[in-house]
Enzyme design. Structure first.
Site, PDB file in Angstrom:
ATOM      1  N   LYS A 182       7.168 -28.877 -90.512  1.00 35.68           N
ATOM      2  CA  LYS A 182       6.420 -29.937 -91.200  1.00 35.68           C
ATOM      3  C   LYS A 182       7.432 -30.818 -91.936  1.00 35.68           C
ATOM      4  O   LYS A 182       8.458 -30.311 -92.442  1.00 35.68           O
ATOM      5  CB  LYS A 182       5.465 -29.245 -92.186  1.00 35.68           C
ATOM      6  CG  LYS A 182       4.458 -30.111 -92.897  1.00 35.68           C
ATOM      7  CD  LYS A 182       3.523 -29.209 -93.715  1.00 35.68           C
ATOM      8  CE  LYS A 182       2.482 -29.985 -94.485  1.00 35.68           C
ATOM      9  NZ  LYS A 182       1.550 -29.106 -95.223  1.00 35.68           N
ATOM     10  N   SER A 230      -3.181 -30.204 -94.363  1.00 42.14           N
ATOM     11  CA  SER A 230      -2.213 -31.254 -94.157  1.00 42.14           C
ATOM     12  C   SER A 230      -1.157 -30.935 -93.100  1.00 42.14           C
ATOM     13  O   SER A 230      -0.441 -31.828 -92.675  1.00 42.14           O
ATOM     14  CB  SER A 230      -1.511 -31.569 -95.479  1.00 42.14           C
ATOM     15  OG  SER A 230      -0.787 -30.440 -95.936  1.00 42.14           O
ATOM     16  N   SER A 252      -3.812 -25.860 -96.261  1.00 40.58           N
ATOM     17  CA  SER A 252      -3.138 -26.753 -95.309  1.00 40.58           C
ATOM     18  C   SER A 252      -2.520 -26.094 -94.088  1.00 40.58           C
ATOM     19  O   SER A 252      -2.150 -26.786 -93.156  1.00 40.58           O
ATOM     20  CB  SER A 252      -2.067 -27.569 -96.025  1.00 40.58           C
ATOM     21  OG  SER A 252      -2.677 -28.691 -96.596  1.00 40.58           O
TER      22      SER A 252
HETATM   23  N1  GLN Z   1      -6.821 -30.121 -98.265  1.00 43.86           N
HETATM   24  C1  GLN Z   1      -6.300 -29.594 -99.480  1.00 43.86           C
HETATM   25  C2  GLN Z   1      -5.933 -30.708-100.419  1.00 43.86           C
HETATM   26  O1  GLN Z   1      -6.108 -31.818-100.059  1.00 43.86           O
HETATM   27  C3  GLN Z   1      -5.136 -28.694 -99.229  1.00 43.86           C
HETATM   28  C4  GLN Z   1      -3.816 -29.364 -99.158  1.00 43.86           C
HETATM   29  C5  GLN Z   1      -2.688 -28.411 -98.959  1.00 43.86           C
HETATM   30  O2  GLN Z   1      -2.884 -27.211 -98.832  1.00 43.86           O
HETATM   31  N2  GLN Z   1      -1.487 -28.956 -98.988  1.00 43.86           N
HETATM   32  O3  GLN Z   1      -5.491 -30.486-101.502  1.00 43.86           O
END
Ligand code: GLN
Length: 461
Positions: free
Chosen positions: A70, A145, A169
């Site tokens: 990532k 994400s 994420s």
């Molecule tokens: N979807 C969650 C958020 O927007 C998780 C994001 C993540 O785990 N980086 O915070």
């Protein structure tokens, strides 16, 4: 292909051939999973691995295995952008510890994967460089994400990719793209050299085709690191205890869950029951507050972690002004996505005097109650299970206008994050788009969670 299948090809041909083939697949990326290839460095490293192998030198447990990280992992041989304009030109002066450990084990990073900018989001639509689409249906999101990492594995470009999970994420995109996504116990993997989102919940983990592969990656990256004081002794060194009692979280199979998700999960539970597992419903009413707690605590930590991007220490400086206040505002206005700004604003609000007690302190207290309730349930049950996400992958654009509808996708993933517990999403049989089955265990029980994940994997083949 699994890691062991790739290793077999490395030994029958060469790391160079394997890496070249992976790079060709990466060039054909039809989901916009990737932001940048690391072709030059990857080919050089493959040559080095081959030389070791040809000379009978131990090249590591993942020798010649290509992977993707990532783009919030600091790497040599590419930019590290966190999918945000503010870091568009950033070249890291050092590599993240997880990448260093993988390289020491012979694995080869071939590309950087797309994400929601700074990992804020659940669909990879908040990337400054355009969304990643779902390999199973290009009109739908890959989740986020770590959407690029998940899609890269689902497209079989590489056998594994690294992601980060702050509130879901890794697990959410794994669920949407039909791969395995592991969020280890908080502190299991060093976060040194990874762009911070929310420091009390950020963890690193793998996205893979199989549970076994996730374990192979964890064997390399997990464990103490003096450069990250939150790291713990490697929970993957501890042997698993046998799972007998499975607690199904009642609130996660209620009205808000889509029928197709529910039926996949229920079918899997039936298989478990007929295989002799004790499967009971467990009600945890406190879970209804988890999302609200998360969306107070995480923005507060985001606001603090993102304060460093000011156009002076980090970040492009787009304007011509030399006035300090306008350097800050022009840099941030240009460099952050709307969702980043929203979180910085909310975070500063809940931390400001007068609101701190009403929001942040309250949320911190409820977080403790949530941890207590989940720990208590885990005294009775060996694992807690349910869906990973209430729906299958949604359409591109479906949730972008309303942040709250996007946040609702996180309702089943944030609890393991807030409590630091290990959680994995495993794909289970579905009638159409992929569905993920989530398994959560007590802190440090990662090997138990993984052993049970293998059972689920086997039950749904
Ligand atoms: N979807 C969650 C958020 O927007 C998780 C994001 C993540 O785990 N980086 O915070």
């Amino acid at each position: 292909m699994t890691i062991n299948e790739v290793k077999a090809i490395v030994s029958s041909s060469s790391a160079l051939e394997v890496v070249k083939a992976a790079i060709e697949r990466a060039k054909a990326d039809r989901a916009h999973a990737l932001l940048e290839l690391m072709e030059e460095r990857a080919l050089i490293r493959a040559g080095e691995i081959d030389e070791k192998l040809n000379n009978g030198i131990d090249a590591g447990s993942l020798a010649g295995v290509p992977f993707i990280a990532k783009d919030n992992f600091l790497t040599f041989g590419s930019h590290t952008t966190a999918a945000a304009k503010i870091l568009e030109n950033f070249e890291a002066p050092f590599q993240s510890e997880a990448i260093e450990r993988l390289e020491a084990a012979g694995a080869i990073c071939i590309a950087k994967a797309n994400l929601d900018a700074f990992a804020h989001g659940g669909s990879t639509e908040n990337s400054a460089f355009g969304p990643t689409t779902n390999p199973h249906d290009s009109t739908r999101v890959a989740g986020g994400s770590s959407g690029g990492s998940a899609a890269a594995v689902a497209l079989d470009i590489v056998p594994f990719a690294l992601g980060t999970d702050t509130g879901g994420s890794i697990r959410e995109p794994a669920s949407f793209t039909g791969v395995v996504g592991l969020k280890p116990t908080y502190g299991a993997v060093s976060r040194y050299g990874v762009v911070a989102m929310a420091s009390s919940t950020d963890v690193i983990g793998p996205l893979t085709h199989t549970v076994e592969d996730a374990k192979l990656v964890m064997d390399v990256i997990a464990g103490k690191d003096t450069k990250d004081s939150t790291t713990i002794e490697n929970p993957y060194d501890v042997s698993a205890t046998e799972v007998k009692k499975v607690g199904v979280i009642k609130e996660w199979l209620s009205d808000g869950v889509a029928d197709d998700v529910k039926s996949s999960i229920l079918r899997t539970l039936d298989t478990l029951k007929s295989d002799g597992y004790e499967v009971d419903e467990v009600s945890l009413p406190i879970l209804q507050y988890a999302l609200a707690v998360y969306y107070i605590i995480v923005p507060a930590e985001v606001a603090s972690n993102l304060a460093r991007y000011d156009g002076i220490r980090y970040g492009v400086r787009p304007g011509t002004t030399t006035n300090l206040a306008s350097v800050y505002s022009e840099t941030r206005n240009h460099g952050f996505m709307p969702e980043n700004k929203r979180r910085i604003l909310i975070g500063n609000y809940v931390l400001s005097s007068g609101y701190y007690d009403a929001y942040f302190r309250q949320a911190a207290k409820v977080r403790t109650l949530l941890t207590n309730a989940m720990n208590e349930a885990l005294e009775t049950y060996d694992v807690l299970v349910g869906p990973t996400v209430p729906t299958v992958a949604f359409k591109l654009g479906e949730n972008t206008r309303d942040p709250l509808s996007m946040y609702l996708a996180d309702q089943m993933t944030v609890s393991a994050s807030l409590t630091g517990m290990p959680a994995v999403s495993v794909p289970v049989e579905s009638d159409g788009l992929p569905v993920g089955f989530q398994i959560i265990g007590a802190r440090g029980s990662d090997t138990t969670v993984m052993a049970f994940a293998s059972v689920i994997e086997g039950a749904s083949v």
